[in-house]
Design an enzyme around this catalytic site. Structure first.
Site, PDB file in Angstrom:
ATOM      1  N   GLY A  40       3.566   0.766   5.421  1.00 13.17           N
ATOM      2  CA  GLY A  40       4.691   1.505   5.987  1.00 13.17           C
ATOM      3  C   GLY A  40       4.480   1.913   7.433  1.00 13.17           C
ATOM      4  O   GLY A  40       5.133   2.852   7.914  1.00 13.17           O
TER       5      GLY A  40
ATOM      6  N   GLN B  80      -1.402   4.029  14.666  1.00  9.54           N
ATOM      7  CA  GLN B  80      -0.325   3.047  14.675  1.00  9.54           C
ATOM      8  C   GLN B  80       0.108   2.644  16.082  1.00  9.54           C
ATOM      9  O   GLN B  80       1.242   2.204  16.285  1.00  9.54           O
ATOM     10  CB  GLN B  80       0.862   3.582  13.859  1.00  9.54           C
ATOM     11  CG  GLN B  80       0.533   3.723  12.382  1.00  9.54           C
ATOM     12  CD  GLN B  80       1.632   4.373  11.578  1.00  9.54           C
ATOM     13  OE1 GLN B  80       2.731   4.616  12.070  1.00  9.54           O
ATOM     14  NE2 GLN B  80       1.348   4.678  10.320  1.00  9.54           N
TER      15      GLN B  80
ATOM     16  N   CYS C 127      -9.394  25.689   2.168  1.00  7.42           N
ATOM     17  CA  CYS C 127      -9.227  24.778   3.309  1.00  7.42           C
ATOM     18  C   CYS C 127      -8.092  25.345   4.163  1.00  7.42           C
ATOM     19  O   CYS C 127      -7.376  26.247   3.735  1.00  7.42           O
ATOM     20  CB  CYS C 127      -8.942  23.338   2.868  1.00  7.42           C
ATOM     21  SG  CYS C 127      -7.300  23.085   2.164  1.00  7.42           S
TER      22      CYS C 127
ATOM     23  N   LEU D 138       0.859  -1.180   0.000  1.00  6.69           N
ATOM     24  CA  LEU D 138       0.000   0.000   0.000  1.00  6.69           C
ATOM     25  C   LEU D 138       0.899   1.235   0.000  1.00  6.69           C
ATOM     26  O   LEU D 138       1.701   1.413   0.927  1.00  6.69           O
ATOM     27  CB  LEU D 138      -0.912   0.015   1.225  1.00  6.69           C
ATOM     28  CG  LEU D 138      -2.157  -0.906   1.194  1.00  6.69           C
ATOM     29  CD1 LEU D 138      -1.762  -2.369   1.088  1.00  6.69           C
ATOM     30  CD2 LEU D 138      -3.000  -0.686   2.426  1.00  6.69           C
TER      31      LEU D 138
ATOM     32  N   LYS E 283      -8.312   3.171   7.858  1.00  4.37           N
ATOM     33  CA  LYS E 283      -7.299   2.134   7.618  1.00  4.37           C
ATOM     34  C   LYS E 283      -7.949   0.756   7.491  1.00  4.37           C
ATOM     35  O   LYS E 283      -7.514  -0.071   6.688  1.00  4.37           O
ATOM     36  CB  LYS E 283      -6.277   2.131   8.757  1.00  4.37           C
ATOM     37  CG  LYS E 283      -5.417   3.375   8.834  1.00  4.37           C
ATOM     38  CD  LYS E 283      -4.463   3.463   7.657  1.00  4.37           C
ATOM     39  CE  LYS E 283      -3.519   4.639   7.763  1.00  4.37           C
ATOM     40  NZ  LYS E 283      -2.556   4.498   8.856  1.00  4.37           N
TER      41      LYS E 283
END
Length: 493
Positions: A290, A299, A462, A186, A268
Site C-alpha cells: 500500500g 516511501q 510506553c 502485504l 521494509k
C-alpha cells in the site's frame, strides 16, 4: 426475480476468444459467490450479459442482500433487476412501460432506447417513438432529449417477450477474479493496504494476504477481521490464504543491530525478503503493498528503490500516486475504514531521525551485522489460514487493567512499572515515579516476563499507551494476567 449482469466495457472490447473466456470465468465466479448464500441459483452466460435467476422462495430482504452482493463481484458493469412479460404490439408495450417509468421521468429530460430481436410489424425506431409519445402523454412535465437525457428508458423486446427493468445499480467493474493471475498483498490493517488489495481484486487478480505480526494476538485479530471482510465482500468466489509471520523477534534484532536512521528502510527490506520467500513457496509471482510516494520516510523514491532491491519478486503499488485523503475516501466506500479507525498505530520500531534518502552502502553495511537466522526462524514460524476460516477462532477482545494517574498508581499495593520503550528513549526521558520501575524493551518483554516474581502487579508503559496494551494482551493470552498498563494523564490510548 431475474437479474441481468452487464459486462464491464473493458471485457466487451476484447477479442472473441478472450471475451468468451472472461465471460465463462465471470459466470463461474457468480455461481460460486451466490451458491454459498442460497441454493437453487441459476446463472446463464450470454454474449453481452449474464442472466441470474434467483429462487422464488427467497424473502425480499434476502433477495436484496444477494442483489447487493452481485454489485460487488469484479467484472460486472451494471446489475439490472428484470422481469419478462408477453408483448405482441406497440400498444401492449406501452401498457407495460408507461406505469413503470412514469414517476422516473416526471419533470426530467428522457429518451427511449430500444433493442428488438425477432419478427415484428414495427422497427426499433417505431418502438422508441411510440413509447416516447405514450410517456409524454402520461407525464406532460417530462421532456424528450435525445442527446443529453437525464433518464434513459431502456427497453428490450425479444420475439414476443418484453423485458422490464425494475431497478439498476452500478457494479464493481474491472475483470473477473482470477483471469489476471495471483498476487500476495502485504496487509497491516491500516487504511492503505486493504485499499491496495481491493484494487488488485477489482482488476481480476486472485489476491492472497500476508501479515507481519508486530503487536501480538490483538494486532493479528484486527487484521484477520479486515481481511475476512475484504474476502467475503469482494472475492468470496475464490478461497485464498492468510499468512501470519511473527515479526517481533525481527524488530528486536533491527533495534539491536541497525543504526537509528536506517531502521524503517531495513524493516521494509526484511519484510519483502520474507514476502518473496513465502510467495515463491506458493508459486505467486507478484507482491502488492500500500505504499504511496512520500507518505512516510520509507516511501521516497530512493527508499522504495532500496526496498525493491531486497525483493526477489516484483512489487506492485496500486496507490503509489494517490493522496492520503483519496485513499481514505476509497476505504470508506469499500467499508474498510471502520477497521483502520479502530486499529492502533504500532509504536517503537520506526527511526526517530529516518533517512529519506538512505545510502545504499550504509544500508548494506548495517545489514551485514544483522542475524539472518532470526529472519529464517520467522519464516518457519509463519502460520497459514484459509480466508473462509479467519473468523472461526475469533475471540472477544481482552481487557487489561489501566492505571492513568500517579495517585491511582500509589494506591496500588505491590506494583511495579515496566518501561518498555527502547533504551535510548528511556534514557532521553526517564520515568520518575514513586514505585519501583524496571526497564525492559518491548522486544525482550515476552521472554523475560515469566522470570519476574509473580507476587506483584506489573504495569507496562510506553509513550502512547498502544504498545503497552498490546504487550499486556499478549501476556494475558499466555496466562500471565498480572500485567496491566500505566498511562499518564493526557497520553492517547
Amino acid at each position: 426475480m431475474t437479474y441481468l449482469l452487464k459486462l464491464h466495457p473493458e471485457i466487451t472490447i476484447k477479442s472473441r476468444s478472450v471475451r468468451q473466456h472472461m465471460t465463462r470465468c465471470l459466470a463461474s465466479n457468480v455461481r460460486n459467490t451466490l451458491r454459498q448464500r442460497a441454493e437453487g441459483v441459476r446463472v446463464k452466460a450470454g454474449w453481452d450479459a449474464l442472466r441470474v435467476k434467483l429462487p422464488e422462495t427467497l424473502t425480499p430482504e434476502r433477495e436484496r442482500e444477494l442483489a447487493e452482493s452481485l454489485s460487488r463481484i469484479p467484472g460486472i458493469h451494471e446489475v439490472l433487476a428484470t422481469e419478462e412479460v408477453p408483448c405482441t404490439s406497440l400498444e401492449e408495450a406501452a401498457d407495460w412501460i408507461v406505469p413503470h417509468w412514469k414517476a422516473a421521468i416526471a419533470g426530467r429530460r428522457f429518451r427511449v432506447r430500444a433493442k428488438r430481436r425477432g419478427d415484428h410489424a414495427f422497427s426499433s425506431v417505431d418502438l422508441e417513438r411510440h413509447l416516447g409519445s405514450a410517456l409524454l402523454a402520461a407525464e406532460p412535465s417530462a421532456q424528450v432529449d435525445l442527446k443529453h437525457p437525464e433518464v434513459v428508458v431502456s427497453v428490450e423486446l425479444t420475439h414476443h417477450r418484453l423485458q422490464l427493468f425494475r431497478s439498476r445499480r452500478p457494479g464493481l467493474g474491472g475483470y473477473p477474479l482470477g483471469v489476471q493471475g495471483e498476487a500476495l498483498a502485504l496487509v497491516s490493517g491500516g487504511f492503505d493496504s486493504p485499499v491496495a488489495a481491493w484494487r488488485m481484486l477489482r482488476r481480476g487478480i486472485k489476491t492472497h494476504y500476508l501479515f507481519f505480526n508486530l503487536g501480538g494476538p490483538a494486532h493479528e485479530a484486527g487484521v484477520k477481521e479486515v481481511t475476512h471482510h475484504l474476502w467475503q465482500r469482494y472475492s468470496a468466489s475464490h478461497n485464498v490464504d492468510f499468512t501470519s509471520v511473527p515479526f517481533e523477534p525481527v524488530v528486536a534484532e533491527i533495534l539491536r543491530s541497525i543504526p537509528d536512521g536506517l531502521m524503517g528502510v531495513v524493516l521494509k527490506r526484511m519484510m519483502v525478503r520474507v514476502a518473496s520467500r513465502i510467495a515463491a513457496r506458493s508459486g505467486i509471482p507478484m507482491l502488492v503493498t500500500g505504499d504511496a510516494i512520500a507518505q512516510v520516510s520509507s516511501q521516497t523514491l530512493t527508499n522504495l528503490a532500496l526496498i525493491d532491491a531486497a525483493s526477489e519478486r516484483p512489487i506492485l503499488r496500486p496507490l503509489v500516486t494517490e493522496d492520503k485523503q483519496e485513499i481514505i475516501d476509497t476505504a470508506r466506500r469499500i467499508d474498510t475504514a471502520r477497521f483502520a479507525e479502530q486499529m492502533p498505530e504500532y509504536c517503537g520500531v520506526i527511526s526517530r531521525r529516518p533517512h529519506t534518502r538512505a545510502p545504499t552502502d550504509k544500508v548494506l553495511a548495517a545489514e551485514a551485522d544483522f542475524d539472518f537466522t532470526v529472519l529464517d526462524a520467522a519464516v518457519e514460524a509463519a502460520t497459514v489460514t484459509r480466508a473462509s476460516r479467519l473468523m472461526e477462532e475469533r475471540r472477544a477482545p481482552g481487557e487489561v487493567t489501566v492505571v492513568d494517574s500517579p495517585t491511582a498508581l500509589a494506591e496500588r499495593p505491590a506494583v511495579s512499572v515496566i518501561d518498555i520503550r527502547p533504551p535510548d528513549e528511556c534514557e532521553a526521558a526517564p520515568l520518575e515515579l514513586d514505585v519501583p520501575c524496571l526497564e525492559i524493551p518491548f522486544y525482550e518483554l515476552q521472554d523475560q516476563a515469566e522470570t519476574l516474581p509473580d507476587d506483584r502487579e506489573y504495569l507496562l508503559y510506553c509513550d502512547q499507551g498502544v504498545m503497552s496494551r498490546m504487550q499486556a494482551l499478549h501476556l494475558a493470552d499466555r496466562g500471565l494476567d498480572h500485567f496491566g498498563v500505566y498511562r499518564r494523564t493526557g497520553t492517547e490510548g
